[in-house]
Write a protein that holds these residues in place. Structure first.
Motif, PDB file in Angstrom:
ATOM      1  N   TYR A 140       0.824  -1.207   0.000  1.00  0.00           N
ATOM      2  CA  TYR A 140       0.000   0.000   0.000  1.00  0.00           C
ATOM      3  C   TYR A 140       0.857   1.254   0.000  1.00  0.00           C
ATOM      4  O   TYR A 140       0.613   2.192  -0.780  1.00  0.00           O
ATOM      5  CB  TYR A 140      -0.921  -0.026   1.222  1.00  0.00           C
ATOM      6  CG  TYR A 140      -1.693   1.252   1.434  1.00  0.00           C
ATOM      7  CD1 TYR A 140      -2.702   1.629   0.560  1.00  0.00           C
ATOM      8  CD2 TYR A 140      -1.408   2.085   2.509  1.00  0.00           C
ATOM      9  CE1 TYR A 140      -3.417   2.803   0.746  1.00  0.00           C
ATOM     10  CE2 TYR A 140      -2.114   3.261   2.713  1.00  0.00           C
ATOM     11  CZ  TYR A 140      -3.117   3.615   1.827  1.00  0.00           C
ATOM     12  OH  TYR A 140      -3.811   4.797   2.014  1.00  0.00           O
ATOM     13  N   ARG A 189      -9.506  -1.611   3.073  1.00  0.00           N
ATOM     14  CA  ARG A 189      -9.230  -3.035   3.242  1.00  0.00           C
ATOM     15  C   ARG A 189      -8.094  -3.260   4.245  1.00  0.00           C
ATOM     16  O   ARG A 189      -8.173  -4.141   5.105  1.00  0.00           O
ATOM     17  CB  ARG A 189      -8.852  -3.656   1.895  1.00  0.00           C
ATOM     18  CG  ARG A 189     -10.004  -3.840   0.932  1.00  0.00           C
ATOM     19  CD  ARG A 189      -9.489  -4.314  -0.407  1.00  0.00           C
ATOM     20  NE  ARG A 189     -10.564  -4.764  -1.287  1.00  0.00           N
ATOM     21  CZ  ARG A 189     -10.401  -5.071  -2.565  1.00  0.00           C
ATOM     22  NH1 ARG A 189      -9.197  -4.995  -3.114  1.00  0.00           N
ATOM     23  NH2 ARG A 189     -11.424  -5.481  -3.297  1.00  0.00           N
ATOM     24  N   LEU A 190      -7.060  -2.472   4.098  1.00  0.00           N
ATOM     25  CA  LEU A 190      -5.908  -2.622   4.978  1.00  0.00           C
ATOM     26  C   LEU A 190      -6.269  -2.267   6.415  1.00  0.00           C
ATOM     27  O   LEU A 190      -5.863  -2.962   7.359  1.00  0.00           O
ATOM     28  CB  LEU A 190      -4.760  -1.736   4.485  1.00  0.00           C
ATOM     29  CG  LEU A 190      -3.432  -1.864   5.216  1.00  0.00           C
ATOM     30  CD1 LEU A 190      -2.910  -3.301   5.174  1.00  0.00           C
ATOM     31  CD2 LEU A 190      -2.400  -0.917   4.610  1.00  0.00           C
ATOM     32  N   ALA A 203      -8.188  -5.165   7.960  1.00  0.00           N
ATOM     33  CA  ALA A 203      -7.303  -6.278   8.299  1.00  0.00           C
ATOM     34  C   ALA A 203      -6.474  -5.955   9.536  1.00  0.00           C
ATOM     35  O   ALA A 203      -6.326  -6.786  10.440  1.00  0.00           O
ATOM     36  CB  ALA A 203      -6.390  -6.600   7.117  1.00  0.00           C
ATOM     37  N   ILE A 209      -8.033 -13.380   6.870  1.00  0.00           N
ATOM     38  CA  ILE A 209      -8.298 -12.066   6.267  1.00  0.00           C
ATOM     39  C   ILE A 209      -7.019 -11.429   5.727  1.00  0.00           C
ATOM     40  O   ILE A 209      -7.004 -10.861   4.632  1.00  0.00           O
ATOM     41  CB  ILE A 209      -9.001 -11.132   7.278  1.00  0.00           C
ATOM     42  CG1 ILE A 209     -10.434 -11.620   7.528  1.00  0.00           C
ATOM     43  CG2 ILE A 209      -8.984  -9.690   6.794  1.00  0.00           C
ATOM     44  CD1 ILE A 209     -11.328 -11.601   6.302  1.00  0.00           C
ATOM     45  N   GLU A 223      -6.186 -12.874   2.510  1.00  0.00           N
ATOM     46  CA  GLU A 223      -7.054 -12.418   1.429  1.00  0.00           C
ATOM     47  C   GLU A 223      -6.738 -10.979   1.024  1.00  0.00           C
ATOM     48  O   GLU A 223      -6.686 -10.656  -0.164  1.00  0.00           O
ATOM     49  CB  GLU A 223      -8.520 -12.500   1.884  1.00  0.00           C
ATOM     50  CG  GLU A 223      -9.052 -13.905   2.026  1.00  0.00           C
ATOM     51  CD  GLU A 223      -9.318 -14.545   0.676  1.00  0.00           C
ATOM     52  OE1 GLU A 223     -10.189 -14.048  -0.060  1.00  0.00           O
ATOM     53  OE2 GLU A 223      -8.634 -15.542   0.356  1.00  0.00           O
ATOM     54  N   VAL A 224      -6.530 -10.116   2.005  1.00  0.00           N
ATOM     55  CA  VAL A 224      -6.338  -8.692   1.735  1.00  0.00           C
ATOM     56  C   VAL A 224      -4.995  -8.438   1.057  1.00  0.00           C
ATOM     57  O   VAL A 224      -4.910  -7.630   0.112  1.00  0.00           O
ATOM     58  CB  VAL A 224      -6.456  -7.881   3.040  1.00  0.00           C
ATOM     59  CG1 VAL A 224      -5.950  -6.447   2.842  1.00  0.00           C
ATOM     60  CG2 VAL A 224      -7.903  -7.870   3.509  1.00  0.00           C
ATOM     61  N   ALA A 226      -5.097  -9.092  -2.627  1.00  0.00           N
ATOM     62  CA  ALA A 226      -6.020  -8.136  -3.251  1.00  0.00           C
ATOM     63  C   ALA A 226      -5.341  -6.777  -3.420  1.00  0.00           C
ATOM     64  O   ALA A 226      -5.487  -6.115  -4.468  1.00  0.00           O
ATOM     65  CB  ALA A 226      -7.285  -7.998  -2.402  1.00  0.00           C
ATOM     66  N   LEU A 227      -4.586  -6.355  -2.415  1.00  0.00           N
ATOM     67  CA  LEU A 227      -3.838  -5.096  -2.536  1.00  0.00           C
ATOM     68  C   LEU A 227      -2.783  -5.206  -3.633  1.00  0.00           C
ATOM     69  O   LEU A 227      -2.520  -4.235  -4.350  1.00  0.00           O
ATOM     70  CB  LEU A 227      -3.177  -4.741  -1.208  1.00  0.00           C
ATOM     71  CG  LEU A 227      -4.089  -4.450  -0.016  1.00  0.00           C
ATOM     72  CD1 LEU A 227      -3.272  -3.981   1.178  1.00  0.00           C
ATOM     73  CD2 LEU A 227      -5.139  -3.419  -0.364  1.00  0.00           C
TER      74      LEU A 227
END
Length: 399
Positions: free
Chosen positions: A268, A297-298, A301, A331, A334-335, A338-339
């Motif tokens: 990120y 999202r971050l 998490a 999580i 998953e995150v 996705a990032l």
């Protein structure tokens, strides 16, 4: 023996130390990832920082951190050098479980064992690692084939077997080896032993040629008639390892979570820096929404990881705490990817250039799913907890 400097007393100062150490580790990551270096320099730096004693109780010379604050420190390191943070976690998986036993009434042999290990970490700056995974069974204790027997004099244990994925191979001073008594295949009783790197009969294969996280220095380990004194039986108790894991799975299931949260933070951060470097990109509502989605999202998490850690600290061993750490591990797994997908779409060629650290972070963050507990295992655990399954029964889950 030289005693290490006293670690800072506050979490803010410990995070500052982790950040400073992370900045020193960061420049090493590219050469190690490209296999131009074996990564052992990172662990020398961690030794010198004093952070090996992070979880050791204060009365024994450490910082006495709990699981929640440890996750924050680990994330700070992971944001700079993911492989070093994961290797460092392998040390703390061992030390954390030991530190949590403080305050529990134990036999004198266990007290002696614990004091010895704490002294080795704090004053000896010794690095420990876990040697669990085996071909075909991974880290599931019930399938362990490495065996031990008592020596004829009854004062030693003799270990034989092979471990497939041992992090810190050749870098650690000691390895905590999981084994079962000879002739007890299929039994739920397994034990841990402290094996020194230079014990006769200990050998390592070539470091695995990993596509990411090469700096964990992961290799196969062979134990051929390795003899260790009774004093190196973990806490002086045989057959209790699976019972401990079933009751308090947070180190095995979610010790890695902070490191992968840190790598996701780095993905990120790099993406924000890329967008901010161009006024045109920075002024684009589309880019702003993309970064907003990544940030949300971050943040979610991160909040779950912190809440799960707080549950462990206040309700260690409760079904709620155990379910929370499995949820957090899932999580983050998953995150992070996705990032990474967002970063590739936003940054384009900058995300795949080996000249930029973002490319390494994108590769590394995908491997959260490889580390125990795996995504399906996390979901199964949380689902069974929701249904009221007795997860303290070792037969209720495929350990």
């Amino acid at each position: 023996m030289t005693t290490t400097a006293t670690l800072p007393a506050t979490l803010d100062d410990l995070l500052k130390l982790a950040e400073e150490t992370g900045r020193i580790l960061a420049p090493l990551a590219a050469d190690v990832d490209a296999q131009r270096d074996n990564g052992h320099e990172a662990y020398r730096i961690l030794r010198e920082s004093g952070l090996l004693g992070l979880l050791v109780p204060r009365e024994a010379g450490g910082a006495g951190l709990g699981f929640a604050d440890y996750s924050r420190v680990l994330a700070a390191l992971g944001a700079h050098n993911g492989a070093a943070a994961l290797g460092y976690n392998m040390h703390n998986v061992v030390i954390g479980a030991l530190s949590e036993s403080v305050g529990t009434q134990l036999p004198p042999s266990a007290e002696t064992f614990r004091a010895w290990m704490f002294d080795e970490v704090v004053n000896g700056r010794k690095l420990f690692a876990s040697a669990t995974s085996e071909a075909g069974t991974g880290a599931k204790l019930r399938g362990i084939r490495t065996s031990y027997r008592r020596s004829e004099d009854g004062q030693h244990y003799v270990l034989n077997g092979e471990k497939s994925f041992v992090s810190l191979a050749g870098a650690a001073d000691y390895y905590i080896v999981v084994a079962r008594a000879e002739g007890t295949e299929g039994s739920s009783e397994v034990s841990h032993f402290v094996v020194a790197a230079d014990d006769p009969g200990v050998s390592f294969g070539e470091v695995h040629n990993l596509s990411a996280l090469y700096g964990t220095s992961t290799a196969a380990m062979k134990l051929d008639e390795v003899t260790v004194p009774r004093s190196r039986l973990y806490l002086g108790v045989e057959g209790m390892s699976l019972f401990k894991l079933v009751r308090e799975p947070h180190w095995m299931a979610a010790g890695y979570t902070g490191a992968y949260l840190g790598i996701a933070e780095a993905v990120y951060r790099c993406t924000v820096d890329y967008v901010a470097a161009s006024p045109k990109r920075a002024d684009s509502p589309v880019m702003q929404r993309d970064l907003g989605r990544m940030s949300a999202r971050l943040r979610a998490a991160r909040a779950l990881v912190h809440e799960a850690g707080a549950h462990v600290d206040t309700q260690r061993g409760s079904l709620e705490a155990n379910a929370m750490v499995h949820a957090a591990k899932y999580i983050v797994g998953e995150v992070g990817p996705a990032l990474a997908q967002d970063a590739v779409r936003i940054c384009g060629s900058a995300a795949v250039s080996r000249a930029q650290p973002l490319e390494r972070y994108i590769r590394e963050v995908a491997f959260s799913a490889v580390m125990p507990a795996k995504p399906d295992e996390c979901l199964e655990y949380v689902g069974k907890a929701a249904l009221g399954v007795n997860l303290y029964n070792a037969q209720a889950f495929e350990w």
